[in-house]
Design an enzyme around this catalytic site. Structure first.
Site, PDB file in Angstrom:
ATOM      1  N   SER A   1       0.860  -1.187   0.000  1.00  0.00           N
ATOM      2  CA  SER A   1       0.000   0.000   0.000  1.00  0.00           C
ATOM      3  C   SER A   1       0.891   1.229   0.000  1.00  0.00           C
ATOM      4  CB  SER A   1      -0.886  -0.001   1.251  1.00  0.00           C
ATOM      5  OG  SER A   1      -1.495   1.265   1.458  1.00  0.00           O
TER       6      SER A   1
ATOM      7  N   TYR B   1      -1.550  -0.803  10.624  1.00  0.00           N
ATOM      8  CA  TYR B   1      -1.593  -1.019   9.183  1.00  0.00           C
ATOM      9  C   TYR B   1      -0.359  -0.415   8.508  1.00  0.00           C
ATOM     10  CZ  TYR B   1      -3.548  -1.092   4.429  1.00  0.00           C
ATOM     11  OH  TYR B   1      -3.772  -1.311   3.085  1.00  0.00           O
TER      12      TYR B   1
END
Length: 249
Positions: free
Chosen positions: A140, A153
């Site tokens: 990501s 995350y």
């Protein structure tokens, strides 16, 4: 250069969203493709959905945290081989440091990072037997651009980028490469409400040079490239697909 005929691929998290788009693209390029997720019925529904496009997807259900061997056995049952692993599984826990305890942090790291290592390790014997093995992690833009209130995350995706580089150095050869794809903001089912919010769109107009969300199918060419003979001398990179979001000051 982009022909995957004769190759077998597994896409974890392939039952929906970006994972499904990548699986479809690999199949269209000629690969035999299995999709993984925890819900067999959801995987079968995804397979039925793409069947109308003339695409056949095998299903390899299981939890990547605990069932790596079983997932790989299902994915390789038809062909006896695995040439491409795209690990696209990811979960998110949007709790800031004040609200997240160590157990919650560890749980997300386990799902988003440790399980990726476990799947890669389990797939390694297959990939090494291939004459063009491709290990591709889906990370990501959070791997290198943080937002407040998202520590687990961000740490997991940063670690996944580092794992990509490490395995590329350790395992890279003429017959095995390791790379990653870092998606930006894509208008998937999960993000449908945000993508329809005019206030969020103002932020998108400001932060993304293309001034729009990515369309899910726009992730597919990156996956085909990194899985194909065209990327034979590409190893250890993270290919960012974000409309320019991370390069704009």
């Amino acid at each position: 250069m982009f022909d995957l005929t004769g190759r077998t691929a597994l896409v974890t998290g392939g039952g929906r969203g970006l994972g499904l788009e990548m699986a479809k693209a690999l199949a269209k390029a000629g690969a035999s493709v299995a999709i993984n997720g925890r819900d067999r019925s959801a995987l079968e529904a995804a397979g039925d959905q793409v069947g109308s496009e003339g695409i056949t997807l095998e299903v390899a259900p299981g939890d990547v945290v605990t069932d790596a061997a079983e997932i790989l056995a299902a994915a390789t049952r038809s062909t006896g081989r695995l040439d491409i692993l795209i690990h696209a599984v990811g979960e998110r826990d949007r709790r800031g440091t004040d609200d997240m305890d160590a157990a919650g942090f560890a749980a997300l790291i386990n799902t988003d990072l440790t399980a990726a290592y476990g799947m890669a390790k389990a797939a390694l014997p297959y990939l090494r037997r291939s004459n063009a093995g491709r290990l591709i992690f889906v990370t990501s833009i959070a791997a290198f651009a943080a937002r407040a209130g998202d520590p687990a995350y961000t740490a997991a995706k940063g670690g996944l980028g580092a794992l990509t580089r490490s395995l590329a150095v350790e395992l890279g050869s003429d017959s095995l490469t390791v790379n990653a794809i870092a998606p930006g903001w894509f208008a998937t089912e999960t993000n449908a409400a945000l993508a329809a919010d005019p206030v969020v769109q103002q932020f998108v107009d400001f932060r993304i040079p293309l001034k729009r969300w990515g369309r899910p199918e726009e992730i597919a060419p990156a996956a085909v490239f990194l899985a194909s003979p065209a990327s034979s001398f590409v190893n250890g990179i993270t290919l960012t697909v974000d409309g320019g979001m991370t390069v704009q000051m």
